[in-house]
Write an enzyme that holds these catalytic residues in place. Sequence first.
Site, PDB file in Angstrom:
ATOM      1  N   LYS A  82       0.822  -1.217   0.000  1.00 33.16           N
ATOM      2  CA  LYS A  82       0.000   0.000   0.000  1.00 33.16           C
ATOM      3  C   LYS A  82       0.854   1.265   0.000  1.00 33.16           C
ATOM      4  O   LYS A  82       0.408   2.337   0.402  1.00 33.16           O
ATOM      5  CB  LYS A  82      -0.978   0.033   1.183  1.00 33.16           C
ATOM      6  CG  LYS A  82      -1.896  -1.167   1.279  1.00 33.16           C
ATOM      7  CD  LYS A  82      -2.579  -1.496  -0.046  1.00 33.16           C
ATOM      8  CE  LYS A  82      -3.440  -0.372  -0.562  1.00 33.16           C
ATOM      9  NZ  LYS A  82      -3.984  -0.656  -1.931  1.00 33.16           N
ATOM     10  N   GLY A  83       2.069   1.122  -0.497  1.00 35.56           N
ATOM     11  CA  GLY A  83       2.931   2.298  -0.636  1.00 35.56           C
ATOM     12  C   GLY A  83       2.907   2.873  -2.036  1.00 35.56           C
ATOM     13  O   GLY A  83       3.368   3.995  -2.260  1.00 35.56           O
ATOM     14  N   THR A 107       3.402   0.377  -4.895  1.00 34.18           N
ATOM     15  CA  THR A 107       4.289  -0.510  -5.661  1.00 34.18           C
ATOM     16  C   THR A 107       3.788  -0.732  -7.085  1.00 34.18           C
ATOM     17  O   THR A 107       4.571  -0.759  -8.032  1.00 34.18           O
ATOM     18  CB  THR A 107       4.452  -1.867  -4.950  1.00 34.18           C
ATOM     19  OG1 THR A 107       3.160  -2.463  -4.755  1.00 34.18           O
ATOM     20  CG2 THR A 107       5.137  -1.702  -3.602  1.00 34.18           C
ATOM     21  N   ARG A 108       2.481  -0.919  -7.266  1.00 36.90           N
ATOM     22  CA  ARG A 108       1.946  -1.144  -8.607  1.00 36.90           C
ATOM     23  C   ARG A 108       2.113   0.095  -9.481  1.00 36.90           C
ATOM     24  O   ARG A 108       2.515   0.001 -10.649  1.00 36.90           O
ATOM     25  CB  ARG A 108       0.468  -1.556  -8.525  1.00 36.90           C
ATOM     26  CG  ARG A 108      -0.248  -1.669  -9.872  1.00 36.90           C
ATOM     27  CD  ARG A 108       0.438  -2.603 -10.844  1.00 36.90           C
ATOM     28  NE  ARG A 108       0.509  -3.977 -10.355  1.00 36.90           N
ATOM     29  CZ  ARG A 108       1.100  -4.960 -11.031  1.00 36.90           C
ATOM     30  NH1 ARG A 108       1.689  -4.714 -12.196  1.00 36.90           N
ATOM     31  NH2 ARG A 108       1.135  -6.186 -10.523  1.00 36.90           N
ATOM     32  N   ARG A 163       4.903   5.433   2.036  1.00 30.68           N
ATOM     33  CA  ARG A 163       3.989   6.555   2.239  1.00 30.68           C
ATOM     34  C   ARG A 163       4.028   6.936   3.728  1.00 30.68           C
ATOM     35  O   ARG A 163       4.576   6.200   4.552  1.00 30.68           O
ATOM     36  CB  ARG A 163       2.566   6.194   1.819  1.00 30.68           C
ATOM     37  CG  ARG A 163       2.413   5.927   0.336  1.00 30.68           C
ATOM     38  CD  ARG A 163       0.941   5.881  -0.048  1.00 30.68           C
ATOM     39  NE  ARG A 163       0.331   7.212   0.106  1.00 30.68           N
ATOM     40  CZ  ARG A 163      -0.977   7.439   0.042  1.00 30.68           C
ATOM     41  NH1 ARG A 163      -1.812   6.420  -0.150  1.00 30.68           N
ATOM     42  NH2 ARG A 163      -1.458   8.660   0.176  1.00 30.68           N
ATOM     43  N   LYS A 190      -7.360   1.028  -7.226  1.00 29.09           N
ATOM     44  CA  LYS A 190      -6.354   1.921  -6.655  1.00 29.09           C
ATOM     45  C   LYS A 190      -7.015   3.228  -6.238  1.00 29.09           C
ATOM     46  O   LYS A 190      -7.897   3.743  -6.918  1.00 29.09           O
ATOM     47  CB  LYS A 190      -5.242   2.191  -7.675  1.00 29.09           C
ATOM     48  CG  LYS A 190      -4.568   0.920  -8.194  1.00 29.09           C
ATOM     49  CD  LYS A 190      -3.964   0.087  -7.077  1.00 29.09           C
ATOM     50  CE  LYS A 190      -3.345  -1.197  -7.592  1.00 29.09           C
ATOM     51  NZ  LYS A 190      -2.835  -2.047  -6.518  1.00 29.09           N
ATOM     52  N   ARG A 221      -8.607   3.811  -3.224  1.00 29.43           N
ATOM     53  CA  ARG A 221      -9.868   3.645  -2.482  1.00 29.43           C
ATOM     54  C   ARG A 221     -10.062   4.794  -1.487  1.00 29.43           C
ATOM     55  O   ARG A 221      -9.106   5.319  -0.926  1.00 29.43           O
ATOM     56  CB  ARG A 221      -9.846   2.321  -1.699  1.00 29.43           C
ATOM     57  CG  ARG A 221      -9.745   1.067  -2.552  1.00 29.43           C
ATOM     58  CD  ARG A 221      -9.689  -0.162  -1.650  1.00 29.43           C
ATOM     59  NE  ARG A 221      -9.594  -1.402  -2.398  1.00 29.43           N
ATOM     60  CZ  ARG A 221      -8.438  -1.949  -2.774  1.00 29.43           C
ATOM     61  NH1 ARG A 221      -7.302  -1.364  -2.443  1.00 29.43           N
ATOM     62  NH2 ARG A 221      -8.427  -3.077  -3.444  1.00 29.43           N
TER      63      ARG A 221
END
Length: 345
Positions: A99-100, A102-103, A182, A308, A310
């Site tokens: 959740k930083g 990466t994608r 983050r 992505k 949310r």
Amino acid sequence: MLFKQQAWLRQKLLVLGSLAVGSLLYLVARVGSLDRLQPICPIEGRFGARNQADFPLRALQFKRGLLHEFRKGNASKEQVHLHDLVQQLPKAIIIGVRKGGTRALLEMLNLHPAVVKASQEIHFFDNDENYAKGIEWYRKKMPFSYPQQITIEKSPAYFITEEVPERIYKMNSSIKLLIIVREPTTRAVSDYTQVLEGKERKNKTYYKFEKLAIDPNTCEVNTKYKAVRTSIYTKHLERWLKYFPIEQFHIVDGDRLITEPLPELQLVEKFLNLPPRISQYNLYFNATRGFYCLRFNIIFNKCLAGSKGRIHPEVDPFVITKLRKFFHPFNQKFYQITGRTLNWP
């Protein structure tokens, strides 16, 4: 006489129109990269001078055309051999953080013609069953690429899994490692939000974030809660530093990647020793989504999946303040170790 002239003029216009359409279709068919067809407002020096040591233009053509066929499994062994394609072990890995971003980082780096990404998270080093299959199994999970391109994969669980640093070190002790972070409290809430959405899809109940993040018995931060533990970045980084020097890590500011991605991507290009190729042309803000999307060329654009970004639930301000105070000393140590200070409260 006037009628004949008008008919002749219409015929000429029809011929010219057909030629114009044909020319346009030809250009569309031939354009394979940003270099083939300059944007309306090109940024001077965007790609720099080319020389024999530079990455060939055909690499970008390959990525936008043949690579799609290889991913679909439509390419033959003869085609692989003809185009000098190989499946390489990654020369860089995005090891976290969950959740930083990466994608987003992986997809944005894929804009570079010298980068080929593994589309799926491989989970080789953090999964005992996969790791037992051996390094060749891992290699075969990698995309086809040219020898001069670099393959990058991302599996956020690598950063927090105890066995991973040693396993990656045994594969390649000089590999480059990317960590995107983050603001820790924001990341923890984002982590919770993703899990919450999964529970709701299955019609399952789930505790509120406040109840998970704060120990009800002590009223202190619950360090047993995984979302909190993951955000203590320095604790995990110290484990990696037992195997790799800090120079092999690059810290990406995930908050800045959302609002101002280009400077962050340029820093990564430099860290990976890549010639600068990603420009502002490749990134455009989608007001509907509230995020930057990717422009590969005049034909192909891409936005990240709808999952992505949310919307986070409202969290008690007292809990937010308590978490930020808890993370503060860990953040200061993280800045000291990495040499990068981030604008976190």
